[in-house]
Design a protein around this motif. Structure first.
Motif, short mmCIF file in Angstrom:
data_model
loop_
_atom_site.label_atom_id
_atom_site.label_comp_id
_atom_site.label_asym_id
_atom_site.label_seq_id
_atom_site.Cartn_x
_atom_site.Cartn_y
_atom_site.Cartn_z
N SER A 110 -7.23 8.99 -6.22
CA SER A 110 -6.24 8.39 -5.48
C SER A 110 -5.95 8.60 -3.92
O SER A 110 -6.21 9.76 -3.95
CB SER A 110 -4.80 8.49 -6.27
OG SER A 110 -3.96 7.83 -5.39
N TYR A 111 -5.94 7.63 -3.20
CA TYR A 111 -5.31 8.00 -1.77
C TYR A 111 -4.30 8.91 -1.73
O TYR A 111 -3.70 9.48 -0.54
CB TYR A 111 -5.40 6.80 -0.85
CG TYR A 111 -4.25 5.77 -0.89
CD1 TYR A 111 -3.52 5.72 -2.10
CD2 TYR A 111 -3.89 5.11 0.19
CE1 TYR A 111 -2.49 4.73 -2.12
CE2 TYR A 111 -3.08 3.85 0.17
CZ TYR A 111 -2.29 3.89 -1.10
OH TYR A 111 -1.28 2.98 -1.01
N TYR A 112 -3.34 9.10 -2.61
CA TYR A 112 -2.21 9.84 -2.69
C TYR A 112 -2.55 11.59 -2.29
O TYR A 112 -1.74 11.99 -1.94
CB TYR A 112 -1.29 9.54 -3.91
CG TYR A 112 -0.51 8.48 -4.04
CD1 TYR A 112 0.06 7.76 -3.12
CD2 TYR A 112 -0.49 7.48 -5.11
CE1 TYR A 112 0.78 6.77 -3.13
CE2 TYR A 112 -0.04 6.62 -5.59
CZ TYR A 112 0.68 5.91 -4.26
OH TYR A 112 1.36 4.67 -4.42
N PRO A 157 -7.34 3.49 -2.45
CA PRO A 157 -5.99 2.70 -2.00
C PRO A 157 -5.98 1.51 -3.23
O PRO A 157 -6.57 1.64 -4.17
CB PRO A 157 -5.92 2.15 -0.81
CG PRO A 157 -7.62 1.91 -0.54
CD PRO A 157 -8.35 2.98 -1.40
N SER A 191 -0.08 -0.51 3.25
CA SER A 191 -1.29 0.28 2.50
C SER A 191 -2.52 -0.11 3.15
O SER A 191 -3.06 -1.26 3.50
CB SER A 191 -1.07 0.08 1.04
OG SER A 191 -2.26 0.57 0.26
N ASN A 221 -6.42 -1.77 6.73
CA ASN A 221 -4.86 -1.29 6.64
C ASN A 221 -4.17 -2.39 6.99
O ASN A 221 -4.18 -3.14 7.84
CB ASN A 221 -4.51 -0.18 7.76
CG ASN A 221 -5.26 1.24 7.30
OD1 ASN A 221 -5.28 1.63 6.04
ND2 ASN A 221 -5.81 1.67 8.34
N TRP A 224 2.89 -4.41 3.94
CA TRP A 224 3.09 -5.64 2.96
C TRP A 224 3.23 -6.72 3.16
O TRP A 224 2.64 -7.47 2.26
CB TRP A 224 4.39 -4.79 2.28
CG TRP A 224 4.14 -3.23 1.74
CD1 TRP A 224 4.99 -2.23 2.14
CD2 TRP A 224 3.35 -2.79 0.87
NE1 TRP A 224 4.84 -1.04 1.65
CE2 TRP A 224 3.83 -1.44 0.71
CE3 TRP A 224 2.19 -3.26 0.21
CZ2 TRP A 224 2.86 -0.56 -0.11
CZ3 TRP A 224 1.49 -2.52 -0.57
CH2 TRP A 224 1.90 -0.91 -0.58
N LEU A 278 6.47 4.62 -0.47
CA LEU A 278 6.13 3.16 -0.60
C LEU A 278 6.60 2.38 0.68
O LEU A 278 6.05 1.39 0.99
CB LEU A 278 6.36 2.41 -1.71
CG LEU A 278 5.89 3.13 -3.13
CD1 LEU A 278 6.33 2.35 -4.24
CD2 LEU A 278 4.46 3.39 -3.06
N ASP A 281 3.92 3.59 6.05
CA ASP A 281 2.48 3.00 6.42
C ASP A 281 1.49 4.01 5.56
O ASP A 281 1.02 4.89 6.45
CB ASP A 281 2.14 2.94 7.92
CG ASP A 281 3.01 1.68 8.56
OD1 ASP A 281 3.50 0.81 7.75
OD2 ASP A 281 3.32 1.77 9.77
N LEU A 282 1.02 3.51 4.64
CA LEU A 282 0.23 4.60 3.97
C LEU A 282 -1.36 3.94 4.18
O LEU A 282 -2.07 3.35 3.56
CB LEU A 282 0.15 4.31 2.41
CG LEU A 282 1.50 4.90 1.74
CD1 LEU A 282 1.69 4.40 0.20
CD2 LEU A 282 1.87 6.08 2.03
#
Length: 305
Positions: A110-112, A157, A191, A221, A224, A278, A281-282
């Motif tokens: 995961s990008y986390y 992502p 995201s 990128n 939302w 959340l 800007d992920l």
């Protein structure tokens, strides 16, 4: 190469299998349920090290494309569920791969973990059971593999695309929403996004290089509002996306957490701290060029019946 792909019947797994074969590599496809295209039906969460060694014998590389998703809301405490899905099978698999002498591996993560690494002050692994599982998956998996088995961790992502009847597991709710009469609203933040085909290219490239790196994967990128607007347009229902104030979104997330707590459940992404994650800007550095327009259209076709 000869590569074992665990989770080969999933959206990304099918693309990885197809891309490996297109590049001339031999593939053994493993999934939990027997179906067309699956060579061996094995539940990775139940398989022992001995069973993994038998599967891996004669292979050069392995891909783990399975695991527990961050949208699961199990009974409290949640972490053991994510550990069982994401950490334990990877440790067993990569231990067996090392013992069988494999020379390369890739884990779809995961990008986390990217944001955990880049922003330690966010305390992501401490606050979110799912993110903790992904951080430990990468760390413990590499420890199990040892120095002679490089393990690439693909940090993914939002992934768009289709493989047969397989779609992203979050797509159904978005599809119903954008085709309904409900207004479209979106909070601040955004995201990174990519496609299943792009992920497959990155996986195969990492295996061919025998890479042991962390590989953030992003095609674009999007904020939302941009993402929701593009999904609605692809589905044939374009309309404006209204801005939802961050404080309203954060209050809604906290309410969700309270409801889950009353029900004895716990989210993989803790709603009490989700606003601080959340609503950011992920975004990731784009890997390669291109857009996800075609993949969004595959996921949300305008001519759906």
């Amino acid at each position: 190469m000869k590569v074992l792909v665990v989770g080969a019947s999933g959206l990304i797994g099918q693309h990885v299998v197809g891309r490996l074969r297109a590049r001339g590599h031999a593939v053994t496809a493993v999934a939990r349920t027997a179906r067309d295209g699956v060579d061996r039906a094995v539940d990775a969460t139940e398989a022992t090290g001995v069973e993994f060694r038998a599967l891996l014998a004669g292979h050069d590389g392995v891909v783990f494309a399975a695991g527990a998703d961050d949208r699961e809301v199990p009974r409290k405490p949640a972490y053991p569920v994510f550990q069982r899905g994401n950490v334990t099978p990877v440790v067993r698999l990569l231990t067996a791969a090392r013992e069988e002498g494999l020379t390369r591996a890739a884990v779809l993560g995961s990008y986390y973990t990217y944001f955990h690494r880049e922003h330690p002050g966010w305390r992501l692994a401490e606050r979110h059971p799912y993110i903790r599982s992904r951080v430990e998956q990468a760390r413990e998996g590499r420890e199990a593999a040892g120095p002679d088995l490089p393990v690439a961790v693909l940090e993914l992502p939002f992934v768009f695309g289709r493989a047969g009847d397989r779609l992203p597991n979050w797509a159904g709710a978005f599809d119903r929403w954008v085709r309904s009469r409900s207004p479209l609203v979106a909070p601040p933040g955004g995201s990174a996004v990519t496609s299943a085909a792009h992920v497959a290219d990155e996986v195969v490239g990492a295996l061919e290089r025998a890479s042991g790196e962390d590989v953030p994967v992003a095609a674009e990128n999007l904020t939302w509002p941009e993402m929701i607007g593009r999904i609605a347009a692809a589905a044939g229902h374009p309309r404006p996306v209204r801005r939802l104030p961050g404080v309203v979104a954060e209050a809604a997330l906290r309410l969700t957490g309270l409801v889950n707590g009353v029900r004895g459940r716990q989210s993989g992404i803790d709603p009490a701290h989700a606003g601080g994650l959340l609503l950011r800007d992920l975004f990731l550095p784009p890997s390669g060029t291109g857009s996800v327009a075609d993949a969004i259209a595959e996921t949300f076709p305008a001519d759906r019946r």
